[in-house]
Design a protein around this motif. Structure first.
Motif, mmCIF file in Angstrom:
data_model
loop_
_atom_site.group_PDB
_atom_site.id
_atom_site.type_symbol
_atom_site.label_atom_id
_atom_site.label_comp_id
_atom_site.label_asym_id
_atom_site.label_seq_id
_atom_site.Cartn_x
_atom_site.Cartn_y
_atom_site.Cartn_z
ATOM 1 N N VAL A 35 -6.902 -13.341 11.773
ATOM 2 C CA VAL A 35 -7.039 -13.499 10.319
ATOM 3 C C VAL A 35 -6.013 -12.569 9.678
ATOM 4 N N ALA A 36 -5.110 -13.127 8.882
ATOM 5 C CA ALA A 36 -4.087 -12.311 8.215
ATOM 6 C C ALA A 36 -4.418 -12.271 6.729
ATOM 7 N N VAL A 37 -4.647 -11.049 6.215
ATOM 8 C CA VAL A 37 -5.073 -10.913 4.819
ATOM 9 C C VAL A 37 -3.918 -10.336 4.001
ATOM 10 N N SER A 38 -3.479 -11.066 3.005
ATOM 11 C CA SER A 38 -2.380 -10.567 2.170
ATOM 12 C C SER A 38 -2.426 -11.253 0.814
ATOM 13 N N GLN A 39 -2.604 -10.474 -0.233
ATOM 14 C CA GLN A 39 -2.626 -11.031 -1.588
ATOM 15 C C GLN A 39 -1.373 -11.850 -1.831
ATOM 16 N N SER A 40 -0.221 -11.224 -1.617
ATOM 17 C CA SER A 40 1.055 -11.865 -1.957
ATOM 18 C C SER A 40 1.445 -12.935 -0.949
ATOM 19 N N GLY A 41 1.018 -12.750 0.298
ATOM 20 C CA GLY A 41 1.469 -13.660 1.355
ATOM 21 C C GLY A 41 2.922 -13.444 1.722
ATOM 22 N N GLU A 42 3.491 -12.317 1.290
ATOM 23 C CA GLU A 42 4.907 -12.066 1.567
ATOM 24 C C GLU A 42 5.129 -10.723 2.255
ATOM 25 N N THR A 43 4.081 -10.022 2.621
ATOM 26 C CA THR A 43 4.233 -8.685 3.213
ATOM 27 C C THR A 43 4.884 -8.805 4.595
ATOM 28 N N ALA A 44 6.045 -8.154 4.753
ATOM 29 C CA ALA A 44 6.867 -8.357 5.945
ATOM 30 C C ALA A 44 6.105 -8.056 7.233
ATOM 31 N N ILE A 67 -0.361 -9.279 -11.524
ATOM 32 C CA ILE A 67 0.963 -8.757 -11.896
ATOM 33 C C ILE A 67 1.061 -7.259 -11.607
ATOM 34 N N SER A 68 0.006 -6.519 -11.905
ATOM 35 C CA SER A 68 0.060 -5.062 -11.693
ATOM 36 C C SER A 68 0.300 -4.774 -10.209
ATOM 37 N N VAL A 69 1.107 -3.753 -9.952
ATOM 38 C CA VAL A 69 1.360 -3.368 -8.556
ATOM 39 C C VAL A 69 0.048 -2.959 -7.878
ATOM 40 N N ALA A 70 -0.828 -2.320 -8.632
ATOM 41 C CA ALA A 70 -2.115 -1.914 -8.065
ATOM 42 C C ALA A 70 -2.993 -3.150 -7.845
ATOM 43 N N ALA A 71 -3.385 -3.367 -6.605
ATOM 44 C CA ALA A 71 -4.243 -4.519 -6.309
ATOM 45 C C ALA A 71 -5.646 -4.244 -6.832
ATOM 46 N N THR A 72 -6.187 -5.140 -7.636
ATOM 47 C CA THR A 72 -7.553 -4.953 -8.159
ATOM 48 C C THR A 72 -8.376 -6.223 -7.944
ATOM 49 N N LYS A 73 -8.066 -7.254 -8.755
ATOM 50 C CA LYS A 73 -8.878 -8.476 -8.625
ATOM 51 C C LYS A 73 -8.635 -9.145 -7.271
ATOM 52 N N SER A 74 -7.471 -8.928 -6.697
ATOM 53 C CA SER A 74 -7.232 -9.540 -5.381
ATOM 54 C C SER A 74 -8.125 -8.874 -4.336
ATOM 55 N N TYR A 75 -8.337 -7.551 -4.467
ATOM 56 C CA TYR A 75 -9.209 -6.832 -3.523
ATOM 57 C C TYR A 75 -10.640 -7.368 -3.621
#
Ligand code: M6R
Length: 606
Positions: free
Chosen positions: A343-352, A395-403
């Motif tokens: 399971v790969a968890v990533s809000q952006s889906g772009e984390t290298a 948009i904010s760099v700080a992850a909130t609603k995605s968490y």
């Protein structure tokens, strides 16, 4: 990481600036634009934020143009200054390029180009691109880009304009995201969908190796040998308004307040007849029902959501959940095979690092399930199956609603796995009921914002913070400490409370306060002992607890509380509290929580 945007059609200069403002979370140490005006190339760029570029262009903002590209930068090669800011041009200033990513072989290319007479002005890796295209250009811009791209090593998303071609933008991508859309009279490309939403909701997610040519009437995509490729648009439900601040001082605050509705969106259609309904993972059912171990990879905040999932699922079933940060996982000897689910968890889906972990897992035959917020992201495209957060743009760099939505979606996945393994019991049925009530209970947490702010402001001048928790409180402590340090720059560390005596307690004292995650749950009595130990060291104590905890006020200096609820769901209910606590401290200290220093929204490089 950088943000790029390009528009062609009936536009004005400020449309490009507006697009950049949406992408500023991707980098903000310099910004620039290039557009065609009276058949000549006009380039403006500067060190600093998009706002200073906007000011520089104030006279031109309403100027009608037909074509332009723009860039907001996070420096990798060459310090952030006016010269290194993008766009970059060729020797004759006839063509212009914006680039997101890194050209790994730029030194060799630069040497070769200098030997044949090209003159360079910046220290960037990017500048080799316009010179290479110039080298190959005769009359066909697509052909020149195609030939240049063949020589580039590294990761890139590139957009190019040329004075001889006043109605097209040409470009390519490899390893860095690029989205294309054709709307009503305007076509565009961008690093994410937000600058494009005002033109259309049908987005083409370009794939690695795609070379595109877009005009206001349409687009074409070719591969690196010049063959035409079919690329179909994906319809996005996000609205332009959801990508605005809507009167909030910062995106972070707005996104915290969106949490109840985002959780409702995450849950929507996924609970039927008191059971979890996830048709996206139907093909994984046999593996999920039988595997002894489930592997999970993620970075940063996403990894703390993953850790909560581990506590949650291991408590309800016999499956062993193995959580690792992607930057470690990807360099380890892979001890798994085709019977493994990753399971790969990533809000952006772009984390290298997460993407590399996925590639490693797939090379060993493992099945990959992505948990992401971004439709069409690289993670989604490279994974076998995807569960979408449906949280709307963050948009904010700080992850909130995605968490918060990651927690909810991972819990749904956990309950599905419990059902598949025939381990469903009364507790699971109760959890389903509680999950459905989450939006309303989260609203109740948010109604306590004024008190959270009041407490936060009392602690804004401390230099250090220790977060502690046990069980599911521990990942919450980790996330609390990350949120505080990344946006307020206050040193914060997190430990399982039982570890205090093994070293960290030596730090505590009047100058080193403690933030304890201590809901009135099965581990409260143990937490209480730890909190008393902290007080004995004269540390100030902020306790985040639940309303049914009666005796905590005897030990705490300050109490923050959430509604009494299902124990396993406290990480969700408490998330807005730790986020708001960090937010109000950062804001009081004069820091911009949406754009913390040295950080970018998606970490697309190692
Ligand atoms: O997009 P991802 O979820 O893969 O991002 C992972 C981390 O980079 C991210 O959570 C980071 O830690 C945030 N700045 C936290 O607020």
């Amino acid at each position: 990481m950088c943000g790029i945007v390009g528009l062609v059609g009936e536009i004005v200069v400020s449309d490009l600036i507006e697009g950049l403002e949406k992408l500023e979370y991707r980098g903000y140490d310099s910004a620039g634009v290039a557009f065609l005006r009276d058949s000549s190339l006009c380039v403006e760029k500067n060190k600093g934020r998009v706002a200073s570029l906007k000011e520089k262009l104030s006279e031109l903002l309403n100027e009608r143009i037909t074509l332009g590209i723009a860039h907001t930068r996070w420096a990798t090669h060459g310090e952030p200054n006016d010269i290194n800011a993008h766009p970059h041009t060729d020797c004759q200033s006839k063509l212009c390029v914006v680039h997101n990513g890194i050209i790994e072989n730029f030194k060799e290319l630069k040497k070769r180009l200098e030997e044949v007479g090209h003159r360079f002005g910046s220290d960037t890796d990017t500048e080799v691109i316009p010179h290479l295209i110039e080298e190959y250009y005769t009359t066909d811009l697509v052909e020149a880009v195609r030939k240049a791209v063949k020589l580039l090593e590294g990761s890139f998303a590139i957009a190019v304009i040329h004075v001889d071609h006043p109605d097209i933008i040409v470009g390519t991508r490899k390893g860095s995201p690029l989205i294309l859309t054709v709307g009503n009279g305007v076509a565009g490309i961008a690093s994410d969908v937000t600058p494009l939403l005002k033109y259309s909701k049908d987005m083409v997610f370009l794939e690695d190796g795609d070379i595109f040519c877009v005009s206001k009437g349409g687009f074409e995509v070719f591969d690196v040998v010049g063959r035409k490729k079919e690329r179909k648009p994906t319809h996005i439900d996000w609205t332009y308004e959801t990508a605005q601040k809507s009167g909030y001082k910062h995106y972070m605050l707005k996104e915290i307040f969106e949490e109840p509705s985002c959780v409702a969106a995450t849950l929507s259609g996924r609970i039927k007849s008191a059971k979890v309904h996830l048709p996206e993972i139907e093909e994984l059912q046999d593996l999920l029902a039988s595997s002894k171990t489930l592997k999970v990879v993620a970075c940063g905040t996403s990894s703390y959501a993953a850790l909560s999932f581990k506590y949650f699922l291991e408590n309800l079933s016999d499956v062993c959940v193995d959580v690792e940060v992607s930057s470690e996982f990807r360099y380890k000897r892979p001890n798994f095979d085709e019977n493994t689910v990753l399971v790969a968890v990533s809000q952006s889906g772009e984390t290298a690092d997460t993407l590399e972990s996925v590639r490693l897992a797939k090379s060993k035959g493992a099945k990959v399930l992505a948990i992401t917020n971004v439709v069409g992201s690289t993670l989604m495209r490279e994974s076998d199956h995807t569960l979408l957060l449906n949280a709307g743009p963050e948009i904010s760099v700080a992850a909130t609603k995605s968490y918060v939505t990651q927690l909810v979606l991972l819990y749904l996945l956990g309950l599905k796995i419990v059902e598949l393994r025939d381990q469903w019991n009364e507790r699971c049925t109760k959890l389903i009921d509680s999950l459905l009530r989450l939006p309303e209970v989260l609203d109740a947490t948010l109604s306590r914002t004024e008190h959270i702010k009041e407490v936060a402001l009392k602690y804004k001048d401390f230099q250090h913070f220790m977060y502690i928790g046990r069980g599911l409180g521990y990942p919450t402590a980790l996330e609390g400490a990350l949120k505080l340090k990344e946006i307020s720059y206050i040193h914060a560390t997190a430990y399982p409370a039982g570890e205090l005596k093994h070293g960290p307690i030596a730090l505590l004292g009047p100058e080193f306060p403690v933030f304890a995650i201590a809901p009135f749950d099965a581990l409260y009595a143990k937490m209480k002992n730890n909190m008393i130990e902290c007080k004995a060291r004269k540390a100030k104590l902020v306790v985040l607890t639940s309303d049914d905890c009666e005796d905590v006020r005897e030990i705490a200096d300050d109490v923050l509380s959430v509604n009494s609820f299902s124990e396993q769901l406290y990480p969700v209910l408490m998330a807005p509290v730790i986020q708001l606590f960090a937010y109000y401290i950062a804001d009081a200290l004069g820091h911009d929580p949406d754009k913390p220093k040295n950080l970018a929204k998606s970490v697309t490089v190692e």
